[in-house]
Write an enzyme that holds these catalytic residues in place. Sequence first.
Site, PDB file in Angstrom:
ATOM      1  N   ASP A   1     -72.510 101.268  30.127  1.00  0.00           N
ATOM      2  CA  ASP A   1     -71.985 102.604  29.861  1.00  0.00           C
ATOM      3  C   ASP A   1     -71.623 103.366  31.138  1.00  0.00           C
ATOM      4  O   ASP A   1     -70.936 104.382  31.084  1.00  0.00           O
ATOM      5  CB  ASP A   1     -72.953 103.429  29.006  1.00  0.00           C
ATOM      6  CG  ASP A   1     -74.331 103.601  29.624  1.00  0.00           C
ATOM      7  OD1 ASP A   1     -74.614 102.993  30.675  1.00  0.00           O
ATOM      8  OD2 ASP A   1     -75.146 104.358  29.040  1.00  0.00           O
TER       9      ASP A   1
ATOM     10  N   ASP B   1     -76.188  97.782  30.490  1.00  0.00           N
ATOM     11  CA  ASP B   1     -75.699  98.038  29.135  1.00  0.00           C
ATOM     12  C   ASP B   1     -74.273  98.566  29.107  1.00  0.00           C
ATOM     13  O   ASP B   1     -73.745  98.901  28.051  1.00  0.00           O
ATOM     14  CB  ASP B   1     -76.648  98.947  28.349  1.00  0.00           C
ATOM     15  CG  ASP B   1     -76.679 100.373  28.867  1.00  0.00           C
ATOM     16  OD1 ASP B   1     -76.551 100.562  30.093  1.00  0.00           O
ATOM     17  OD2 ASP B   1     -76.854 101.301  28.057  1.00  0.00           O
TER      18      ASP B   1
ATOM     19  N   ASP C   1     -73.763  99.026  34.972  1.00  0.00           N
ATOM     20  CA  ASP C   1     -75.185  98.802  34.748  1.00  0.00           C
ATOM     21  C   ASP C   1     -75.343  97.777  33.625  1.00  0.00           C
ATOM     22  O   ASP C   1     -74.345  97.344  33.029  1.00  0.00           O
ATOM     23  CB  ASP C   1     -75.886 100.123  34.426  1.00  0.00           C
ATOM     24  CG  ASP C   1     -75.311 100.823  33.206  1.00  0.00           C
ATOM     25  OD1 ASP C   1     -74.206 100.446  32.755  1.00  0.00           O
ATOM     26  OD2 ASP C   1     -75.951 101.749  32.690  1.00  0.00           O
TER      27      ASP C   1
ATOM     28  N   SER D   1     -81.304  99.943  29.805  1.00  0.00           N
ATOM     29  CA  SER D   1     -80.332 100.572  30.695  1.00  0.00           C
ATOM     30  C   SER D   1     -80.419  99.986  32.096  1.00  0.00           C
ATOM     31  O   SER D   1     -80.290  98.782  32.273  1.00  0.00           O
ATOM     32  CB  SER D   1     -80.537 102.085  30.693  1.00  0.00           C
ATOM     33  OG  SER D   1     -79.484 102.746  31.343  1.00  0.00           O
TER      34      SER D   1
END
Length: 437
Positions: free
Chosen positions: A242, A240, A238, A95
Amino acid sequence: MLIRSASGLRGIAKDHFTPELIDKYISAFINTQNIKSCVIGRDGRPSGKQIALWVIDSLHKKGVNVDNCGLATTPTMQIMTEKENYDGGIVITASHNPSEYNGLKFLQNDGTFLSPEQCEELFKAVDQNISVENSESLGVVSDYSTANKEHIHKVLSAKCIDVESVIQKKFTVVIDTVNGAGSYILPTLCEQLGCKVITINCKGDGNFTRIPEPLAENLQSLEKKVLEVGADIGFATDPDGDRLSIVSNNGTAIGEEYSLVLAVKNFMNFQSSMVVTNLSTSMMLDSIANKTIRTKIGEAHVVQKMNELNISIGGEGNGGVILKEAHLGRDSLVAISMILSLLSTSGKSITEEIAEIPKYLMIKDKIRINKNIDFDSLETIFDCDEINKLDGIKFSWPDKWIHIRKSNTEPIIRIFAEASTQLEVDELINTLKNYLK
């Protein structure tokens, strides 16, 4: 130290991740979720390719069929996992942690993350060394090349996104994905929406040229580029992909709290609805939604409540927008599309849209602690209108609030406070800190 939480597993890649450790967690995942077919993807971190090979090898030897999507956002993997041909999915990502970290996020077959209870069951299986023997019949491993295309199609099919209106506006957008999983899919999405796209930090190589969390204070390069090219808006994610943060047309990073608020404002143009969010999301949302339902912090809690009450829109103030029609997970592609749809139908700039929303000042702080804190003992600190103890303790008034909760991963308590002025926010936080001295 390996960090295990409801978000899965994460740690410093070179110190913590080995084929043996990966094999333990894969065995536990297979055992607890009855995995016979699995889809995997990763963000851009340098360690991701090697960890992906270990994950694939472990699944393959245990007879699990694997489709590898390669570089893919977490929401892309959620959409892939909910397809009927998979029993679960794995996202290789840490993340917003620095690039030396990596991790595993585990998905169940409906595309949602494992619940906190399911995570505990998986971790217990690891700790008890529950293993899955290698199979005489090896799993089939395939590359899956159309995940991004499928994700974009599903997002742009949503009823609350006026694709034709967006295309006609020919927006100029700047995208900063911190060289993460969104590096190719986000520019492609915006191009399909008729935008002129300028990119920074979109190489997909995991070289985090800024602090990876898309907070306003980390987006100076994006602010500069938006002004330089005269863009209508800037988008930052970010690693990843999401969470979404926004830079306005005047080159100001407005903060991740606005992403959900603006997406909900667009949604209300198509359908009146309640909204599900967490206890620490801004009061701005209350001025937009018919009714705001609050949950514990964490995507899993928001999704659970959306399902329970059959609510179509939700998310978190960290830039996470969840549109049930697309899938039950935070999704920067959904957020971008909904915000561009809002701007195209209103004919207003992002700065003008923000000006119409009641303004509050939010501070996110933390205190390191060396002992357990009895949250019940804090009830007398403030003379407030409402106390909520669903997740830590939250004190609320009509125009301000403060929320205190323990971190799941660090020996700290997190403090969130919001009010109309700096003075009011400072008073809330200072009162709490003075009490805890």
